[in-house]
Write a protein that holds these residues in place. Structure first.
Motif, PDB file in Angstrom:
ATOM      1  N   ASP A  46       0.811  -1.223   0.000  1.00 15.05           N
ATOM      2  CA  ASP A  46       0.000   0.000   0.000  1.00 15.05           C
ATOM      3  C   ASP A  46       0.845   1.274   0.000  1.00 15.05           C
ATOM      4  O   ASP A  46       0.326   2.383   0.103  1.00 15.05           O
ATOM      5  CB  ASP A  46      -0.982  -0.001   1.174  1.00 15.05           C
ATOM      6  CG  ASP A  46      -0.313   0.017   2.536  1.00 15.05           C
ATOM      7  OD1 ASP A  46       0.934   0.158   2.616  1.00 15.05           O
ATOM      8  OD2 ASP A  46      -1.037  -0.107   3.544  1.00 15.05           O
ATOM      9  N   GLY A  47       2.175   1.141  -0.094  1.00 12.37           N
ATOM     10  CA  GLY A  47       3.065   2.297  -0.149  1.00 12.37           C
ATOM     11  C   GLY A  47       3.559   2.750   1.219  1.00 12.37           C
ATOM     12  O   GLY A  47       4.376   3.660   1.306  1.00 12.37           O
ATOM     13  N   ASN A  48       3.076   2.131   2.279  1.00  8.69           N
ATOM     14  CA  ASN A  48       3.539   2.446   3.621  1.00  8.69           C
ATOM     15  C   ASN A  48       4.715   1.534   3.977  1.00  8.69           C
ATOM     16  O   ASN A  48       5.157   0.746   3.149  1.00  8.69           O
ATOM     17  CB  ASN A  48       2.387   2.279   4.624  1.00  8.69           C
ATOM     18  CG  ASN A  48       1.306   3.307   4.397  1.00  8.69           C
ATOM     19  OD1 ASN A  48       1.577   4.501   4.317  1.00  8.69           O
ATOM     20  ND2 ASN A  48       0.075   2.843   4.274  1.00  8.69           N
ATOM     21  N   TYR A  49       5.186   1.642   5.209  1.00 12.54           N
ATOM     22  CA  TYR A  49       6.329   0.860   5.671  1.00 12.54           C
ATOM     23  C   TYR A  49       5.986   0.174   6.980  1.00 12.54           C
ATOM     24  O   TYR A  49       5.116   0.624   7.725  1.00 12.54           O
ATOM     25  CB  TYR A  49       7.556   1.765   5.878  1.00 12.54           C
ATOM     26  CG  TYR A  49       8.027   2.390   4.603  1.00 12.54           C
ATOM     27  CD1 TYR A  49       8.985   1.768   3.816  1.00 12.54           C
ATOM     28  CD2 TYR A  49       7.505   3.601   4.174  1.00 12.54           C
ATOM     29  CE1 TYR A  49       9.415   2.341   2.632  1.00 12.54           C
ATOM     30  CE2 TYR A  49       7.923   4.185   2.992  1.00 12.54           C
ATOM     31  CZ  TYR A  49       8.873   3.547   2.227  1.00 12.54           C
ATOM     32  OH  TYR A  49       9.293   4.113   1.056  1.00 12.54           O
ATOM     33  N   MET A  50       6.715  -0.906   7.271  1.00  8.54           N
ATOM     34  CA  MET A  50       6.537  -1.611   8.529  1.00  8.54           C
ATOM     35  C   MET A  50       7.895  -2.052   9.034  1.00  8.54           C
ATOM     36  O   MET A  50       8.750  -2.467   8.260  1.00  8.54           O
ATOM     37  CB  MET A  50       5.623  -2.812   8.359  1.00  8.54           C
ATOM     38  CG  MET A  50       5.237  -3.438   9.682  1.00  8.54           C
ATOM     39  SD  MET A  50       3.858  -4.564   9.497  1.00  8.54           S
ATOM     40  CE  MET A  50       2.543  -3.412   9.145  1.00  8.54           C
ATOM     41  N   MET A  51       8.065  -1.935  10.351  1.00  7.18           N
ATOM     42  CA  MET A  51       9.326  -2.323  10.937  1.00  7.18           C
ATOM     43  C   MET A  51       9.060  -3.208  12.141  1.00  7.18           C
ATOM     44  O   MET A  51       8.030  -3.097  12.809  1.00  7.18           O
ATOM     45  CB  MET A  51      10.095  -1.057  11.247  1.00  7.18           C
ATOM     46  CG  MET A  51      10.619  -0.830  12.573  1.00  7.18           C
ATOM     47  SD  MET A  51      11.451   0.764  12.632  1.00  7.18           S
ATOM     48  CE  MET A  51      10.293   1.628  13.637  1.00  7.18           C
ATOM     49  N   ALA A  52      10.000  -4.135  12.389  1.00  7.79           N
ATOM     50  CA  ALA A  52       9.889  -5.083  13.500  1.00  7.79           C
ATOM     51  C   ALA A  52      11.167  -5.080  14.318  1.00  7.79           C
ATOM     52  O   ALA A  52      12.250  -4.861  13.797  1.00  7.79           O
ATOM     53  CB  ALA A  52       9.631  -6.492  12.967  1.00  7.79           C
ATOM     54  N   GLY A  53      11.008  -5.339  15.605  1.00  7.19           N
ATOM     55  CA  GLY A  53      12.136  -5.415  16.521  1.00  7.19           C
ATOM     56  C   GLY A  53      11.632  -5.691  17.919  1.00  7.19           C
ATOM     57  O   GLY A  53      10.773  -6.543  18.112  1.00  7.19           O
ATOM     58  N   TYR A  54      12.139  -4.936  18.880  1.00  7.15           N
ATOM     59  CA  TYR A  54      11.600  -5.038  20.232  1.00  7.15           C
ATOM     60  C   TYR A  54      11.620  -3.681  20.905  1.00  7.15           C
ATOM     61  O   TYR A  54      12.342  -2.769  20.512  1.00  7.15           O
ATOM     62  CB  TYR A  54      12.315  -6.090  21.074  1.00  7.15           C
ATOM     63  CG  TYR A  54      13.714  -5.748  21.527  1.00  7.15           C
ATOM     64  CD1 TYR A  54      13.930  -4.911  22.621  1.00  7.15           C
ATOM     65  CD2 TYR A  54      14.811  -6.287  20.891  1.00  7.15           C
ATOM     66  CE1 TYR A  54      15.205  -4.613  23.044  1.00  7.15           C
ATOM     67  CE2 TYR A  54      16.094  -6.005  21.314  1.00  7.15           C
ATOM     68  CZ  TYR A  54      16.282  -5.159  22.394  1.00  7.15           C
ATOM     69  OH  TYR A  54      17.551  -4.872  22.819  1.00  7.15           O
ATOM     70  N   LYS A  55      10.782  -3.574  21.913  1.00  6.47           N
ATOM     71  CA  LYS A  55      10.652  -2.360  22.696  1.00  6.47           C
ATOM     72  C   LYS A  55      10.642  -2.761  24.165  1.00  6.47           C
ATOM     73  O   LYS A  55       9.956  -3.699  24.544  1.00  6.47           O
ATOM     74  CB  LYS A  55       9.337  -1.671  22.319  1.00  6.47           C
ATOM     75  CG  LYS A  55       9.073  -0.379  23.005  1.00  6.47           C
ATOM     76  CD  LYS A  55       7.782   0.235  22.453  1.00  6.47           C
ATOM     77  CE  LYS A  55       7.618   1.631  22.959  1.00  6.47           C
ATOM     78  NZ  LYS A  55       6.507   2.319  22.317  1.00  6.47           N
ATOM     79  N   GLU A  56      11.432  -2.079  24.979  1.00  4.98           N
ATOM     80  CA  GLU A  56      11.425  -2.365  26.404  1.00  4.98           C
ATOM     81  C   GLU A  56      10.291  -1.606  27.078  1.00  4.98           C
ATOM     82  O   GLU A  56      10.079  -0.424  26.817  1.00  4.98           O
ATOM     83  CB  GLU A  56      12.762  -1.986  27.039  1.00  4.98           C
ATOM     84  CG  GLU A  56      13.849  -2.965  26.714  1.00  4.98           C
ATOM     85  CD  GLU A  56      15.104  -2.755  27.551  1.00  4.98           C
ATOM     86  OE1 GLU A  56      15.220  -1.734  28.258  1.00  4.98           O
ATOM     87  OE2 GLU A  56      15.978  -3.633  27.487  1.00  4.98           O
ATOM     88  N   ILE A  57       9.570  -2.322  27.952  1.00  4.49           N
ATOM     89  CA  ILE A  57       8.466  -1.707  28.685  1.00  4.49           C
ATOM     90  C   ILE A  57       8.650  -1.996  30.175  1.00  4.49           C
ATOM     91  O   ILE A  57       9.323  -2.953  30.558  1.00  4.49           O
ATOM     92  CB  ILE A  57       7.094  -2.230  28.211  1.00  4.49           C
ATOM     93  CG1 ILE A  57       6.983  -3.744  28.419  1.00  4.49           C
ATOM     94  CG2 ILE A  57       6.849  -1.867  26.758  1.00  4.49           C
ATOM     95  CD1 ILE A  57       5.585  -4.281  28.244  1.00  4.49           C
ATOM     96  N   ASP A  58       8.066  -1.153  31.004  1.00  2.71           N
ATOM     97  CA  ASP A  58       8.118  -1.361  32.451  1.00  2.71           C
ATOM     98  C   ASP A  58       7.340  -2.602  32.835  1.00  2.71           C
ATOM     99  O   ASP A  58       6.297  -2.912  32.255  1.00  2.71           O
ATOM    100  CB  ASP A  58       7.522  -0.158  33.182  1.00  2.71           C
ATOM    101  CG  ASP A  58       8.424   1.065  33.137  1.00  2.71           C
ATOM    102  OD1 ASP A  58       9.651   0.890  33.266  1.00  2.71           O
ATOM    103  OD2 ASP A  58       7.898   2.182  32.969  1.00  2.71           O
ATOM    104  N   VAL A  59       7.832  -3.310  33.850  1.00  3.52           N
ATOM    105  CA  VAL A  59       7.123  -4.443  34.433  1.00  3.52           C
ATOM    106  C   VAL A  59       6.408  -3.904  35.669  1.00  3.52           C
ATOM    107  O   VAL A  59       7.049  -3.350  36.567  1.00  3.52           O
ATOM    108  CB  VAL A  59       8.089  -5.585  34.816  1.00  3.52           C
ATOM    109  CG1 VAL A  59       7.339  -6.715  35.501  1.00  3.52           C
ATOM    110  CG2 VAL A  59       8.829  -6.084  33.587  1.00  3.52           C
TER     111      VAL A  59
END
Length: 160
Positions: A46-59
Motif C-alpha cells: 500500500d506504499g507504507n512501511y513496517m518495521m519489526a524489533g523489540y521495545k522495552e516496557i516497564d514491568v
C-alpha cells in the motif's frame, strides 16, 4: 549511579536517483525511554512501511523493564499509523524479521521462550498466533514466500 541507555529507532528514507547522490526525505524517531531496537523494515504493497524489533516496557510493580516484540506501521512521511506489542507478558520477546503476503497480511515470527509466528491483517488485528515449541524450534530469523505465495519459508534454529 544508575545510567539509562536509550537506543532509538531512526528511519531515514533516501532517494538515490540516477546521479548516485542521496537526499534525506525525512527522519523519524520511534521508541520509548528505554532500549528499543529495530531489526527489519519493509515497504508494503500500500506504499507504507513496517518495521519489526523489540521495545522495552516497564514491568508493573518492578524496577526493571522487559523486551516485547514490537511492530509499527508508518506512512512515507514517518507518521505512525499503528503500533503493536506482541508476546507473552512474563518473558522477553523479540522479532527480527517480517513479510507481507499478496493480500496485505503480515507474518511476524517472534521469540517467546520458543518460536512463534503471528499473522496480522493490514490494520494490525491478530488473525492467529502459532507456537512451534512442540517442534523444538527456538527462534525464526528469516521468513519469505516462494512459489507465488503458495509456500511460507522460515529460517531458524532448533534446540538440539
Amino acid at each position: 549511579m544508575n545510567k539509562i541507555v536509550k537506543i532509538i529507532f531512526i528511519i531515514a528514507i533516501f532517494n538515490t536517483g540516477m546521479s548516485y547522490s542521496q537526499s534525506v526525505y525525512w527522519r523519524q524517531i520511534f521508541g520509548g525511554p528505554y532500549v528499543d531496537i529495530a531489526y527489519n523494515c519493509i515497504e508494503l504493497r500500500d506504499g507504507n512501511y513496517m518495521m519489526a524489533g523489540y521495545k522495552e516496557i516497564d514491568v508493573q510493580g518492578q524496577q526493571f523493564q522487559i523486551q516485547k516484540s514490537y511492530i509499527v506501521k508508518f506512512d512515507r512521511y514517518g507518521n505512525i499509523l499503528w503500533e503493536k506489542l506482541i508476546g507473552d507478558s512474563l518473558i522477553f520477546n523479540i522479532s527480527v524479521t517480517l513479510v507481507e503476503d499478496q493480500y496485505g497480511n503480515i507474518f511476524l515470527p517472534y521469540y517467546s521462550g520458543y518460536a512463534h509466528l503471528v499473522k496480522l491483517n493490514s490494520e494490525g488485528i491478530l488473525i492467529w498466533d502459532r507456537d512451534y515449541s512442540s517442534f523444538n524450534i527456538q527462534l525464526f530469523r528469516g521468513i519469505s514466500f516462494e512459489n507465488n505465495f503458495k509456500n511460507l519459508v522460515l529460517l531458524g534454529q532448533s534446540i538440539v
